[in-house]
Design a protein around this motif. Structure first.
Motif, PDB file in Angstrom:
ATOM      1  N   ILE A  21     -17.230 -39.914 -14.993  1.00 44.36           N
ATOM      2  CA  ILE A  21     -18.091 -40.954 -14.422  1.00 44.36           C
ATOM      3  C   ILE A  21     -17.710 -42.336 -14.949  1.00 44.36           C
ATOM      4  O   ILE A  21     -18.033 -43.352 -14.338  1.00 44.36           O
ATOM      5  CB  ILE A  21     -19.579 -40.606 -14.682  1.00 44.36           C
ATOM      6  CG1 ILE A  21     -20.008 -39.504 -13.726  1.00 44.36           C
ATOM      7  CG2 ILE A  21     -20.485 -41.812 -14.536  1.00 44.36           C
ATOM      8  CD1 ILE A  21     -21.426 -39.040 -13.864  1.00 44.36           C
ATOM      9  N   GLN A  22     -16.980 -42.401 -16.047  1.00 44.23           N
ATOM     10  CA  GLN A  22     -16.520 -43.693 -16.558  1.00 44.23           C
ATOM     11  C   GLN A  22     -15.234 -44.164 -15.878  1.00 44.23           C
ATOM     12  O   GLN A  22     -14.763 -45.269 -16.135  1.00 44.23           O
ATOM     13  CB  GLN A  22     -16.292 -43.590 -18.071  1.00 44.23           C
ATOM     14  CG  GLN A  22     -17.546 -43.246 -18.839  1.00 44.23           C
ATOM     15  CD  GLN A  22     -17.319 -43.145 -20.331  1.00 44.23           C
ATOM     16  OE1 GLN A  22     -16.795 -44.067 -20.963  1.00 44.23           O
ATOM     17  NE2 GLN A  22     -17.722 -42.023 -20.925  1.00 44.23           N
ATOM     18  N   TYR A  23     -14.668 -43.333 -15.029  1.00 41.08           N
ATOM     19  CA  TYR A  23     -13.415 -43.615 -14.337  1.00 41.08           C
ATOM     20  C   TYR A  23     -13.728 -44.348 -13.036  1.00 41.08           C
ATOM     21  O   TYR A  23     -14.549 -43.892 -12.232  1.00 41.08           O
ATOM     22  CB  TYR A  23     -12.712 -42.283 -14.085  1.00 41.08           C
ATOM     23  CG  TYR A  23     -11.350 -42.324 -13.459  1.00 41.08           C
ATOM     24  CD1 TYR A  23     -10.374 -43.211 -13.883  1.00 41.08           C
ATOM     25  CD2 TYR A  23     -11.024 -41.424 -12.448  1.00 41.08           C
ATOM     26  CE1 TYR A  23      -9.109 -43.205 -13.313  1.00 41.08           C
ATOM     27  CE2 TYR A  23      -9.768 -41.405 -11.883  1.00 41.08           C
ATOM     28  CZ  TYR A  23      -8.810 -42.301 -12.310  1.00 41.08           C
ATOM     29  OH  TYR A  23      -7.563 -42.294 -11.739  1.00 41.08           O
ATOM     30  N   ASP A  24     -13.100 -45.492 -12.804  1.00 42.00           N
ATOM     31  CA  ASP A  24     -13.424 -46.345 -11.650  1.00 42.00           C
ATOM     32  C   ASP A  24     -13.420 -45.605 -10.312  1.00 42.00           C
ATOM     33  O   ASP A  24     -14.334 -45.800  -9.498  1.00 42.00           O
ATOM     34  CB  ASP A  24     -12.471 -47.534 -11.595  1.00 42.00           C
ATOM     35  CG  ASP A  24     -12.773 -48.575 -12.660  1.00 42.00           C
ATOM     36  OD1 ASP A  24     -13.876 -48.529 -13.236  1.00 42.00           O
ATOM     37  OD2 ASP A  24     -11.909 -49.443 -12.924  1.00 42.00           O
TER      38      ASP A  24
ATOM     39  N   ILE B   1     -18.773 -42.022  -5.766  1.00 44.03           N
ATOM     40  CA  ILE B   1     -20.204 -41.727  -5.862  1.00 44.03           C
ATOM     41  C   ILE B   1     -21.024 -42.772  -5.112  1.00 44.03           C
ATOM     42  O   ILE B   1     -21.915 -42.435  -4.321  1.00 44.03           O
ATOM     43  CB  ILE B   1     -20.651 -41.667  -7.332  1.00 44.03           C
ATOM     44  CG1 ILE B   1     -20.078 -40.424  -8.010  1.00 44.03           C
ATOM     45  CG2 ILE B   1     -22.178 -41.646  -7.425  1.00 44.03           C
ATOM     46  CD1 ILE B   1     -20.355 -40.364  -9.500  1.00 44.03           C
ATOM     47  N   GLU B   2     -20.727 -44.054  -5.342  1.00 42.78           N
ATOM     48  CA  GLU B   2     -21.503 -45.101  -4.679  1.00 42.78           C
ATOM     49  C   GLU B   2     -21.340 -45.040  -3.165  1.00 42.78           C
ATOM     50  O   GLU B   2     -22.317 -45.198  -2.419  1.00 42.78           O
ATOM     51  CB  GLU B   2     -21.097 -46.482  -5.196  1.00 42.78           C
ATOM     52  CG  GLU B   2     -21.939 -47.600  -4.605  1.00 42.78           C
ATOM     53  CD  GLU B   2     -21.658 -48.965  -5.209  1.00 42.78           C
ATOM     54  OE1 GLU B   2     -22.216 -49.955  -4.689  1.00 42.78           O
ATOM     55  OE2 GLU B   2     -20.893 -49.038  -6.191  1.00 42.78           O
TER      56      GLU B   2
ATOM     57  N   THR C  26     -14.103 -42.528  -9.647  1.00 45.12           N
ATOM     58  CA  THR C  26     -15.300 -41.690  -9.570  1.00 45.12           C
ATOM     59  C   THR C  26     -16.510 -42.524  -9.183  1.00 45.12           C
ATOM     60  O   THR C  26     -17.293 -42.145  -8.300  1.00 45.12           O
ATOM     61  CB  THR C  26     -15.569 -40.998 -10.918  1.00 45.12           C
ATOM     62  OG1 THR C  26     -14.389 -40.346 -11.369  1.00 45.12           O
ATOM     63  CG2 THR C  26     -16.692 -39.988 -10.792  1.00 45.12           C
ATOM     64  N   GLN C  27     -16.683 -43.655  -9.825  1.00 48.65           N
ATOM     65  CA  GLN C  27     -17.820 -44.521  -9.528  1.00 48.65           C
ATOM     66  C   GLN C  27     -17.781 -44.997  -8.082  1.00 48.65           C
ATOM     67  O   GLN C  27     -18.811 -45.051  -7.401  1.00 48.65           O
ATOM     68  CB  GLN C  27     -17.812 -45.712 -10.481  1.00 48.65           C
ATOM     69  CG  GLN C  27     -18.015 -45.342 -11.932  1.00 48.65           C
ATOM     70  CD  GLN C  27     -17.869 -46.531 -12.867  1.00 48.65           C
ATOM     71  OE1 GLN C  27     -17.803 -47.676 -12.433  1.00 48.65           O
ATOM     72  NE2 GLN C  27     -17.794 -46.264 -14.163  1.00 48.65           N
TER      73      GLN C  27
ATOM     74  N   SER D 170     -19.306 -36.554 -17.930  1.00 49.12           N
ATOM     75  CA  SER D 170     -19.587 -37.867 -18.533  1.00 49.12           C
ATOM     76  C   SER D 170     -18.310 -38.686 -18.675  1.00 49.12           C
ATOM     77  O   SER D 170     -18.341 -39.919 -18.578  1.00 49.12           O
ATOM     78  CB  SER D 170     -20.265 -37.694 -19.894  1.00 49.12           C
ATOM     79  OG  SER D 170     -19.374 -37.132 -20.845  1.00 49.12           O
TER      80      SER D 170
ATOM     81  N   ARG E  51     -25.807 -41.588 -12.928  1.00 41.76           N
ATOM     82  CA  ARG E  51     -24.647 -42.171 -13.591  1.00 41.76           C
ATOM     83  C   ARG E  51     -25.061 -42.716 -14.937  1.00 41.76           C
ATOM     84  O   ARG E  51     -25.156 -43.813 -15.216  1.00 41.76           O
ATOM     85  CB  ARG E  51     -24.020 -43.250 -12.717  1.00 41.76           C
ATOM     86  CG  ARG E  51     -23.167 -42.634 -11.610  1.00 41.76           C
ATOM     87  CD  ARG E  51     -22.631 -43.664 -10.672  1.00 41.76           C
ATOM     88  NE  ARG E  51     -23.646 -44.123  -9.747  1.00 41.76           N
ATOM     89  CZ  ARG E  51     -23.469 -45.121  -8.898  1.00 41.76           C
ATOM     90  NH1 ARG E  51     -22.332 -45.762  -8.875  1.00 41.76           N
ATOM     91  NH2 ARG E  51     -24.404 -45.492  -8.069  1.00 41.76           N
TER      92      ARG E  51
END
Length: 337
Positions: A224-227, A233-234, A229-230, A221, A337
Motif C-alpha cells: 500500500i506504500q507503493y505508488d 486502489i483510488e 498500488t495507491q 502494508s 489505506r
C-alpha cells in the motif's frame, strides 16, 4: 542551473525540471522535436522548467521559434557525451506539482525495473529475498533453497517495493526491509526458522491471506506504500462508487489517468506502444485502450496476482492477451489505506 530570475521561492534552490527526449531509430535528423516541445509545454503547470532534448541535426529554426513562444528550453544532443543548450528555458512553471512530480520520481527510482513485467507474482518471493539477504550465508543459495529460483527477479521486486536499495557498494536494507526482518524474528525466532517456514510454501497456489495471514498482512502494508498500488486502489474506489464493479482494465486505466495521467502512463503502458496511446498533444487516445497489447504484462499478470494474494483484489491476473480486456478488477470488500 537556470537563471535565478526565472525561478521563485523554493524553486530557486531546487527547481524541478521535465526533459522530453526525442530521437529516431535510423535518422537522427528526423526526430519529432515539435511534439517534444508541445509535451514539455504540457507539464509547465506542474514543474518549474521544461526542456526538449533531441539530436542537434533535428533542431530547425522553426522548432527553436516554437520553443521560444512556449517558454521551453532546447538541448541539442551531439553524441553520447556532449550536448549544447540551444534555447534557454525562460520562465518557471506554477501550480500543483503533485501529479507529475510523483510520476517523475516513480520513473526515476524504478528505472529499467517496470518495463515489461513486474518480476514475480507472489508476495512471499519479495519478503523471502529480504530474509535470505539478511540471514547468515550466501543470499542466492539461501533464496534458491527456501523460496524460489530466480534471485535477480526477487531483488528487482524488493527494490520496487522499497525493501532494499541499491548503492555503489551493493544492496542495502531499507527501514521497511528491516521491519520485515524484525517481524520474521518475532514470528519464528530466527531468520533461519523463518526461511524454513517459507520453504513449506513453495509451489502453493493457496491465497497468501489464507496460507499465512500475518505475513500477508505485512505484505499488504508494504504494497500500500507503493505508488502504483495507491493509484489502482483510488481508481477502483471511484469506479465502484459509480457502480462500475467489477471493472475492466480499460475502465481502470481511464479512471487512473483522470487521477494522475503521467503516473498511469508509467504504470500501465508498455514503452514500445506509448506513441500509439498518447496523442500529439500528450492526451490519452481512449480508442487504443481496448487493444490488450498496449498494456504491460506485469500489471495485468504478476502485479495483479500480487494484489490478489495480499487481499486487495478479488481475482488474480492473466498472462493471456486474449483475456486481458475481460479479466475483472474489483476491490476485496472495503480497502483501508
Amino acid at each position: 542551473m537556470p537563471a535565478l530570475e526565472v525561478l521563485n521561492a523554493d524553486a530557486a534552490t531546487t527547481p524541478v525540471t521535465v526533459i522530453e527526449a526525442k530521437g529516431h531509430n535510423s535518422d537522427p535528423s528526423a526526430a519529432d522535436v515539435r511534439r517534444g516541445i508541445n509535451q514539455a509545454h504540457g507539464h509547465l503547470s506542474e514543474v518549474n522548467i521544461g526542456y526538449v532534448a533531441a539530436p542537434i541535426q533535428s533542431i530547425t529554426d522553426q522548432a527553436r521559434a516554437l520553443a521560444r513562444d512556449l517558454n521551453i528550453g532546447v538541448i541539442g544532443v551531439e553524441n553520447s557525451y556532449d550536448a549544447t543548450l540551444i534555447e534557454p528555458a525562460r520562465v518557471t512553471g506554477v501550480g500543483d506539482f503533485s501529479t507529475t512530480i510523483n510520476a517523475i520520481r516513480f520513473q526515476a527510482t524504478t528505472h529499467q525495473l517496470t518495463e515489461g513485467s513486474f518480476p514475480v507474482n507472489h508476495p512471499k518471493n519479495y519478503l523471502g529475498y529480504v530474509l535470505a539477504f539478511s540471514a547468515d550465508g550466501d543470499t542466492q543459495d539461501l533464496y534458491s533453497e527456501h523460496v524460489i529460483n530466480g534471485v535477480s527477479e526477487a531483488r528487482r521486486g524488493a527494490i520496487l517495493l522499497g525493501l532494499v536499495d541499491t548503492q555503489p557498494n551493493g544492496v542495502t536494507l531499507t527501514q521497511l526491509g528491516a521491519e520485515v526482518v524484525r517481524f520474521a524474528r518475532d514470528q519464528h525466532g530466527s531468520l533461519s526458522a523463518a526461511l524454513t517456514r517459507f520453504d513449506t510454501w513453495w509451489g502453493k497456489s493457496t491465497r497468501f491471506t489464507d496460507l499465512a495471514p500475518r505475513w500477508a498482512q505485512l505484505a499488504r502494508s508494504i504494497a500500500i506504500q507503493y505508488d502504483p498500488t495507491q493509484l489502482i486502489i483510488e481508481a477502483l474506489e471511484r469506479l465502484h462508487h459509480r457502480g462500475i464493479k467489477p471493472a475492466t482494465i480499460d475502465d481502470l486505466v481511464r479512471e487512473a489517468c483522470r487521477i494522475n495521467q503521467p503516473l498511469s502512463v508509467e504504470v500501465f503502458f508498455t514503452q514500445s506502444r506509448r506513441e500509439n496511446v498518447l496523442t500529439a498533444d500528450g492526451d490519452i487516445d481512449e480508442s487504443v485502450l481496448t487493444d490488450p497489447t498496449v498494456y504491460k504484462s506485469g500489471i495485468h499478470f504478476q502485479f495483479k496476482y500480487h494484489l490478489y494474494h495480499i487481499g486487495l483484489l478479488t481475482e488474480g491476473g492473466t498472462d493471456d492477451k486474449d483475456e486481458v480486456l475481460s479479466n475483472e478488477w474489483a476491490l476485496h470488500q472495503a480497502v483501508g489505506r
